[in-house]
Scaffold this motif. Sequence first.
Motif, PDB file in Angstrom:
ATOM      1  N   ILE A 118      -7.895  21.380   5.884  1.00  0.00           N
ATOM      2  CA  ILE A 118      -6.657  20.620   5.656  1.00  0.00           C
ATOM      3  C   ILE A 118      -6.888  19.140   5.935  1.00  0.00           C
ATOM      4  N   ILE A 119      -7.556  18.827   7.047  1.00  0.00           N
ATOM      5  CA  ILE A 119      -7.840  17.434   7.377  1.00  0.00           C
ATOM      6  C   ILE A 119      -8.718  16.791   6.316  1.00  0.00           C
ATOM      7  N   PHE A 120      -9.715  17.542   5.879  1.00  0.00           N
ATOM      8  CA  PHE A 120     -10.641  17.005   4.872  1.00  0.00           C
ATOM      9  C   PHE A 120      -9.913  16.709   3.564  1.00  0.00           C
ATOM     10  N   PHE A 121      -9.176  17.696   3.051  1.00  0.00           N
ATOM     11  CA  PHE A 121      -8.540  17.503   1.757  1.00  0.00           C
ATOM     12  C   PHE A 121      -7.366  16.533   1.830  1.00  0.00           C
ATOM     13  N   LYS A 122      -6.748  16.377   2.995  1.00  0.00           N
ATOM     14  CA  LYS A 122      -5.712  15.355   3.140  1.00  0.00           C
ATOM     15  C   LYS A 122      -6.316  13.971   2.909  1.00  0.00           C
ATOM     16  N   ASP A 123      -7.456  13.704   3.564  1.00  0.00           N
ATOM     17  CA  ASP A 123      -8.121  12.418   3.358  1.00  0.00           C
ATOM     18  C   ASP A 123      -8.623  12.282   1.928  1.00  0.00           C
ATOM     19  N   PHE A 124      -9.120  13.392   1.373  1.00  0.00           N
ATOM     20  CA  PHE A 124      -9.666  13.364   0.011  1.00  0.00           C
ATOM     21  C   PHE A 124      -8.576  13.004  -1.008  1.00  0.00           C
ATOM     22  N   PHE A 125      -7.427  13.670  -0.918  1.00  0.00           N
ATOM     23  CA  PHE A 125      -6.344  13.394  -1.873  1.00  0.00           C
ATOM     24  C   PHE A 125      -5.749  12.006  -1.660  1.00  0.00           C
ATOM     25  N   LYS A 126      -5.776  11.514  -0.438  1.00  0.00           N
ATOM     26  CA  LYS A 126      -5.305  10.150  -0.204  1.00  0.00           C
ATOM     27  C   LYS A 126      -6.207   9.141  -0.912  1.00  0.00           C
ATOM     28  N   VAL A 127      -7.496   9.371  -0.861  1.00  0.00           N
ATOM     29  CA  VAL A 127      -8.430   8.489  -1.570  1.00  0.00           C
ATOM     30  C   VAL A 127      -8.176   8.543  -3.072  1.00  0.00           C
ATOM     31  N   ILE A 128      -7.957   9.749  -3.607  1.00  0.00           N
ATOM     32  CA  ILE A 128      -7.675   9.895  -5.041  1.00  0.00           C
ATOM     33  C   ILE A 128      -6.396   9.159  -5.408  1.00  0.00           C
ATOM     34  N   LEU A 129      -5.364   9.269  -4.560  1.00  0.00           N
ATOM     35  CA  LEU A 129      -4.096   8.577  -4.831  1.00  0.00           C
ATOM     36  C   LEU A 129      -4.270   7.060  -4.847  1.00  0.00           C
ATOM     37  N   VAL A 130      -5.043   6.553  -3.915  1.00  0.00           N
ATOM     38  CA  VAL A 130      -5.285   5.104  -3.875  1.00  0.00           C
ATOM     39  C   VAL A 130      -6.006   4.654  -5.143  1.00  0.00           C
ATOM     40  N   ILE A 131      -6.974   5.451  -5.594  1.00  0.00           N
ATOM     41  CA  ILE A 131      -7.686   5.114  -6.842  1.00  0.00           C
ATOM     42  C   ILE A 131      -6.729   5.130  -8.019  1.00  0.00           C
ATOM     43  N   ILE A 132      -5.853   6.146  -8.068  1.00  0.00           N
ATOM     44  CA  ILE A 132      -4.851   6.197  -9.138  1.00  0.00           C
ATOM     45  C   ILE A 132      -3.938   4.977  -9.079  1.00  0.00           C
TER      46      ILE A 132
END
Length: 362
Positions: free
Chosen positions: A144-158
């Motif tokens: 959960i911690i990993f994918f939370k950070d991962f999706f946040k990075v994707i959102l920032v890129i978007i």
Amino acid sequence: MDHFLKQKIFDNTIESYLYVLGTILVMLLLKRLISKYLAQQLFRMIANKKNQTARKSFLDLVVQPLGLFLLLSMTIIAVDKLRFPGVLDFKIYRITSRQLVESVANAIMVIVFIRLCLRIIDFIATILEEKANLTKDQTDNQLIIFFKDFFKVILVIIGILLMMKFSFNKSIGNLLTGLSIVGAAIALATRESMENLIASFIIFFDKPFAVGDLVKVNGFTGNIEKIGLRSTRIRTTEKTYISVPNKQMVDSIVDNMSLRTQRKAELRLEIDLSATAAQLQSLTDAIKQILTVPEIENKVVFLSETGKNAHVVLIEFFTSAEQPIEAFNLLRQETNLQIINWLEQHGIALAASNTSVTVKQV
């Protein structure tokens, strides 16, 4: 009165300004109610509506950025009805002031929207963490911690891509093509970072350790506190906080001490050469008797070697892995003292080259 309302200021009538101002004021007064209602509807879609604590947490996270997003949206729509003042229309490096204002407004909208999405991700991660805490397996928590950070990075890129599209009028398709080429160059330049990212995926799927495990790696011993995209954070036994690149965590030999089935203690007695074979036999029998206690599950005692310097008696015993470290150390101390007392009572001396008992914990 009608004549007053029809008067123009900066190419727009006073009546138009009042309509825009009134719309913004109405939205300012109602944004809290509207955003709270929309947040409640969104909460019902992504969480259990009976959980009042989660509901309050979600509203605290989402209502404020959602209200700001609605207010900005309505403000931009209302202001867009006004004619851009000719006196303010000028060019800066082939960019008109109107285009500059629109670009800034679009950028602010994208930033507020991405901020709202980040808040929603934080809430979803919190809910999932609460469910994961109900299970004994800690793998769910670190995923959960990993994918939370991962999706946040994707959102920032978007968000960056949306700003390039709506603020700078760049084609996202062409931009992605360019980014793929640039990305390949960046990947080569940041090969180590990419290796750490890939290693983080290996850690999550291979599961050599989890958050909370006690590990020994690269000469450091400590508890895993966080597994990130680039590194793993460890709180050492000296209470320091270190970050180990994930690539090293994958390539190095990691001793996961939390997964051991037993605790092991090893003692090496170097006995003086004056001791007879009968005394050594009595010593090994006495040590075996000393180690016959409920806490010790297995034991090994034997004369491992002899030579010109000393007779070496090797002692190993194992206790349950669940035994607290304080109790384990106390057992080791009591065992050492009983062995030393037996040696003193029977007149058996330790070797002159090593007048102490060498103790090793494994």
